[in-house]
Design a protein around this motif. Structure first.
Motif, mmCIF file in Angstrom:
data_model
loop_
_atom_site.group_PDB
_atom_site.id
_atom_site.type_symbol
_atom_site.label_atom_id
_atom_site.label_comp_id
_atom_site.label_asym_id
_atom_site.label_seq_id
_atom_site.Cartn_x
_atom_site.Cartn_y
_atom_site.Cartn_z
ATOM 1 N N ARG A 215 -65.247 26.973 -56.757
ATOM 2 C CA ARG A 215 -64.272 28.015 -56.444
ATOM 3 C C ARG A 215 -63.094 27.468 -55.645
ATOM 4 N NH1 ARG A 215 -64.804 32.509 -59.624
ATOM 5 N NH2 ARG A 215 -67.009 33.053 -59.816
ATOM 6 N N LEU A 216 -63.404 26.610 -54.664
ATOM 7 C CA LEU A 216 -62.333 26.062 -53.835
ATOM 8 C C LEU A 216 -61.367 25.233 -54.677
ATOM 9 C CD1 LEU A 216 -61.006 25.540 -51.131
ATOM 10 C CD2 LEU A 216 -62.664 23.711 -50.714
ATOM 11 N N GLN A 217 -61.894 24.484 -55.606
ATOM 12 C CA GLN A 217 -61.028 23.681 -56.470
ATOM 13 C C GLN A 217 -60.093 24.578 -57.280
ATOM 14 O OE1 GLN A 217 -63.115 21.322 -59.443
ATOM 15 N NE2 GLN A 217 -61.617 19.682 -59.271
ATOM 16 N N GLU A 218 -60.627 25.674 -57.810
ATOM 17 C CA GLU A 218 -59.806 26.602 -58.589
ATOM 18 C C GLU A 218 -58.740 27.257 -57.711
ATOM 19 O OE1 GLU A 218 -62.603 29.358 -60.132
ATOM 20 O OE2 GLU A 218 -63.418 27.986 -61.651
ATOM 21 N N ILE A 219 -59.138 27.701 -56.519
ATOM 22 C CA ILE A 219 -58.202 28.394 -55.624
ATOM 23 C C ILE A 219 -57.122 27.448 -55.115
ATOM 24 C CG2 ILE A 219 -58.031 29.547 -53.370
ATOM 25 C CD1 ILE A 219 -60.862 30.714 -53.955
ATOM 26 N N TRP A 220 -57.520 26.248 -54.761
ATOM 27 C CA TRP A 220 -56.539 25.267 -54.275
ATOM 28 C C TRP A 220 -55.495 24.970 -55.349
ATOM 29 C CZ3 TRP A 220 -54.831 23.409 -49.885
ATOM 30 C CH2 TRP A 220 -54.121 22.205 -49.859
ATOM 31 N N ALA A 221 -55.912 24.931 -56.601
ATOM 32 C CA ALA A 221 -54.984 24.650 -57.698
ATOM 33 C C ALA A 221 -53.979 25.791 -57.885
ATOM 34 C CB ALA A 221 -55.754 24.414 -58.995
ATOM 35 N N ARG A 222 -54.313 26.998 -57.441
ATOM 36 C CA ARG A 222 -53.422 28.160 -57.619
ATOM 37 C C ARG A 222 -52.702 28.540 -56.319
ATOM 38 N NH1 ARG A 222 -58.196 30.423 -60.014
ATOM 39 N NH2 ARG A 222 -58.326 31.840 -58.215
ATOM 40 N N ARG A 223 -52.742 27.699 -55.316
ATOM 41 C CA ARG A 223 -52.185 28.064 -54.012
ATOM 42 C C ARG A 223 -50.653 28.119 -54.064
ATOM 43 N NH1 ARG A 223 -52.645 22.687 -54.196
ATOM 44 N NH2 ARG A 223 -51.211 21.356 -53.039
ATOM 45 N N ARG A 224 -50.090 28.836 -53.108
ATOM 46 C CA ARG A 224 -48.642 28.894 -52.971
ATOM 47 C C ARG A 224 -48.133 27.515 -52.544
ATOM 48 N NH1 ARG A 224 -46.523 33.243 -48.790
ATOM 49 N NH2 ARG A 224 -45.919 31.438 -47.529
ATOM 50 N N PRO A 225 -47.102 27.002 -53.170
ATOM 51 C CA PRO A 225 -46.714 25.605 -52.918
ATOM 52 C C PRO A 225 -46.155 25.331 -51.526
ATOM 53 C CG PRO A 225 -45.134 26.687 -54.374
ATOM 54 C CD PRO A 225 -46.290 27.622 -54.233
ATOM 55 N N ASP A 226 -45.678 26.346 -50.802
ATOM 56 C CA ASP A 226 -45.043 26.099 -49.506
ATOM 57 C C ASP A 226 -45.995 26.301 -48.331
ATOM 58 O OD1 ASP A 226 -45.309 28.811 -49.889
ATOM 59 O OD2 ASP A 226 -43.384 29.333 -48.965
ATOM 60 N N LEU A 227 -47.279 26.323 -48.555
ATOM 61 C CA LEU A 227 -48.227 26.533 -47.462
ATOM 62 C C LEU A 227 -48.232 25.335 -46.507
ATOM 63 C CD1 LEU A 227 -51.364 28.008 -49.301
ATOM 64 C CD2 LEU A 227 -49.614 29.250 -47.997
ATOM 65 N N PRO A 228 -48.396 25.577 -45.209
ATOM 66 C CA PRO A 228 -48.486 24.473 -44.240
ATOM 67 C C PRO A 228 -49.922 23.935 -44.137
ATOM 68 C CG PRO A 228 -48.523 26.540 -43.079
ATOM 69 C CD PRO A 228 -48.373 26.890 -44.539
ATOM 70 N N LEU A 229 -50.577 23.790 -45.262
ATOM 71 C CA LEU A 229 -51.954 23.311 -45.318
ATOM 72 C C LEU A 229 -51.998 22.060 -46.188
ATOM 73 C CD1 LEU A 229 -53.669 26.778 -45.981
ATOM 74 C CD2 LEU A 229 -53.421 25.613 -43.771
ATOM 75 N N ARG A 230 -52.581 21.005 -45.639
ATOM 76 C CA ARG A 230 -52.536 19.716 -46.337
ATOM 77 C C ARG A 230 -53.720 19.480 -47.270
ATOM 78 N NH1 ARG A 230 -52.157 16.265 -40.982
ATOM 79 N NH2 ARG A 230 -53.759 17.832 -40.521
ATOM 80 N N THR A 231 -54.839 20.082 -46.998
ATOM 81 C CA THR A 231 -56.046 19.798 -47.770
ATOM 82 C C THR A 231 -56.813 21.088 -48.070
ATOM 83 O OG1 THR A 231 -57.448 19.540 -45.815
ATOM 84 C CG2 THR A 231 -56.280 17.563 -46.617
ATOM 85 N N PRO A 232 -57.688 21.054 -49.071
ATOM 86 C CA PRO A 232 -58.552 22.224 -49.325
ATOM 87 C C PRO A 232 -59.408 22.573 -48.109
ATOM 88 C CG PRO A 232 -58.619 20.694 -51.177
ATOM 89 C CD PRO A 232 -57.885 20.002 -50.083
ATOM 90 N N GLU A 233 -59.815 21.569 -47.332
ATOM 91 C CA GLU A 233 -60.636 21.821 -46.153
ATOM 92 C C GLU A 233 -59.867 22.651 -45.119
ATOM 93 O OE1 GLU A 233 -62.345 19.029 -48.630
ATOM 94 O OE2 GLU A 233 -60.362 18.846 -47.679
ATOM 95 N N GLU A 234 -58.566 22.391 -44.972
ATOM 96 C CA GLU A 234 -57.761 23.190 -44.054
ATOM 97 C C GLU A 234 -57.655 24.631 -44.544
ATOM 98 O OE1 GLU A 234 -54.001 21.349 -43.337
ATOM 99 O OE2 GLU A 234 -54.827 19.898 -41.902
ATOM 100 N N LEU A 235 -57.579 24.815 -45.849
ATOM 101 C CA LEU A 235 -57.545 26.173 -46.403
ATOM 102 C C LEU A 235 -58.834 26.919 -46.054
ATOM 103 C CD1 LEU A 235 -56.275 27.309 -49.841
ATOM 104 C CD2 LEU A 235 -58.549 28.031 -49.101
ATOM 105 N N VAL A 236 -59.975 26.236 -46.170
ATOM 106 C CA VAL A 236 -61.256 26.862 -45.838
ATOM 107 C C VAL A 236 -61.303 27.191 -44.344
ATOM 108 C CG1 VAL A 236 -63.762 26.542 -45.771
ATOM 109 C CG2 VAL A 236 -62.462 25.743 -47.743
ATOM 110 N N THR A 237 -60.792 26.310 -43.514
ATOM 111 C CA THR A 237 -60.810 26.549 -42.069
ATOM 112 C C THR A 237 -60.024 27.804 -41.711
ATOM 113 O OG1 THR A 237 -61.063 24.186 -41.577
ATOM 114 C CG2 THR A 237 -60.182 25.591 -39.823
ATOM 115 N N LEU A 238 -58.817 27.932 -42.255
ATOM 116 C CA LEU A 238 -58.021 29.119 -41.963
ATOM 117 C C LEU A 238 -58.660 30.366 -42.583
ATOM 118 C CD1 LEU A 238 -55.618 30.376 -40.641
ATOM 119 C CD2 LEU A 238 -54.211 29.775 -42.631
ATOM 120 N N ALA A 239 -59.233 30.223 -43.768
ATOM 121 C CA ALA A 239 -59.896 31.362 -44.416
ATOM 122 C C ALA A 239 -61.082 31.845 -43.590
ATOM 123 C CB ALA A 239 -60.352 30.976 -45.823
#
Length: 401
Positions: A215-239
């Motif tokens: 799921r994370l791989q799919e979501i990371w591929a569809r993320r907004r391009p201007d996010l201040p998040l460098r990695t999928p792990e950072e996305l999970v942390t904020l989520a």
């Protein structure tokens, strides 16, 4: 020669005189004719014997066939539905004995004979099966061949820590085995998982890990391009922070937008999220068990986003798909603050002045309810947070609301 009285003329061979008693007895039958050489032939005898044996076998076989079919299709002894577990690696004989021992079938021998007759020895499947009342041996065999085992479910709520999830798995008495170690925080996907008896706890953990990665791989591929998040792990942390900040599904993108706005300001603001304070104190146990105090806010831990810049070093729980989607595509707005509004949701604000009014309104609601006063919702700027800190409550993990 003259005839004399009392003498009968003799016209044939002389015959012996019979007594009156002998005259009444039947005459003996004539002896049978001598057997022919053909009738005394040994091959004829053997042939007759073979035909006789064949007839006996045929009649016996037909009787046995009828008995077998009757025994196979007759209603079984079960008086009510019953679940029976067939262990992994059981052969046909073991399965037959298990079913007989549990009162599902009358005869293990008939079951084994049916397996042999239909050539399905290698097609029998292990698992826990529900056998209905009065199920026949043939129907029981079909159930084991079909392999539709009883399914169980376990639901893991969003936001739980890995330690809390492992605790739930250990409390489930259908699962078996031990879990080697507590999984990395944020590596498990909360959801409802189906399993059958005999499944191990580690298998569920592995399943949750695979689903999270996918799921994370799919979501990371569809993320907004201007996010201040460098990695999928950072996305999970904020989520994981977003997950614990709101219990309303519709608020997740808006709450995510607040944190994204703070991170992308020319001079980024600290996230100031209460759940990060709690995690920094109790770790994977999840709940603090009391309101957050001023000393808690001032306490420096790697996770206290009142004291550190940016994101904490790891997630503070395991977010669900919706929270990760919200962070990958947050709502676009200029809001920087939010606080509880008394309805289970939050009041959002773009400026500190608006936010302070929302905080005052929340304090009034708390006073009216007679509960502990509360402000900030964990996202006030330093000045407002310090002013309201003594009354600030902990934001509990979503799973305990």
């Amino acid at each position: 020669m003259s005839d004399t009285p009392g003498n009968a003329p003799q016209n044939g061979p002389r015959q012996a005189m019979k007594s009156p008693r002998a005259a009444l007895e039947p005459e003996a039958a004539p002896p049978p004719p001598p057997a022919s050489r053909h009738a005394r032939n040994q091959w004829v005898v053997i042939g007759n014997l073979i035909i006789t044996i064949a007839l006996v076998v045929l009649v016996g076989g037909m009787a046995g066939f009828l008995y077998f079919n009757q025994a196979l299709t007759a209603p079984g002894p079960l008086q009510q539905d019953r679940a029976v577990f067939i262990e992994r690696g059981s052969n046909a004989e073991t399965i037959a004995q298990t079913l007989e021992r549990n009162g599902v079938i009358n005869s293990a021998l008939i079951f084994s004979a049916a397996v042999q007759r239909y050539g399905v020895r290698n097609d029998l499947k292990w698992g826990e099966y529900l056998f209905p009342k009065g199920v026949s041996t043939a129907e029981a065999l079909a159930i084991v061949l079909e392999g539709k085992a009883i399914e169980y479910r376990i639901t893991v709520p969003e936001g739980l820590t890995s330690e809390q999830i492992v605790g739930r798995l250990r409390d489930n008495d259908v699962l078996t085995g031990e879990i080697a170690r507590i999984p990395r925080e944020g590596s498990l996907l909360p959801d409802t998982y189906r399993f059958t008896r005999g499944t191990t706890r580690q298998q569920i953990v592995d399943m949750m890990t695979r689903e999270q990665q996918r799921r994370l791989q799919e979501i990371w591929a569809r993320r907004r391009p201007d996010l201040p998040l460098r990695t999928p792990e950072e996305l999970v942390t904020l989520a994981s922070i977003v997950e614990k900040e709101t219990g309303k599904a519709e608020e997740r993108p808006r709450v995510a937008g607040v944190f994204i706005n703070r991170l992308t300001l020319p001079r980024p603001m600290r996230l100031q999220s209460d759940p990060t304070i709690i995690y920094g104190i109790v770790g994977g146990r999840g709940a603090l068990g009391r309101p957050i105090s001023q000393s808690d806010i001032q306490r420096l831990t790697p996770y206290n986003t009142y004291q550190i810049d940016g994101l904490p070093p790891t997630p503070i729980g395991n977010p669900g798909r919706a929270a990760m989607e919200a962070v990958a595509n947050p709502a676009r707005h200029r809001e920087l603050f939010f606080v509880a509004d008394g309805t289970g949701g939050h009041a959002f604000a773009e400026t500190l002045e608006q936010h302070n009014r929302n905080v005052a309104n929340w304090r009034r609601i708390e006073r009216e309810r007679g509960e502990a006063a509360s402000t900030g919702g964990g996202t006030a700027p330093p000045a407002a947070a310090a002013d309201a800190a003594p009354a600030a409550p902990a934001t509990p993990p979503r799973a305990t609301r």
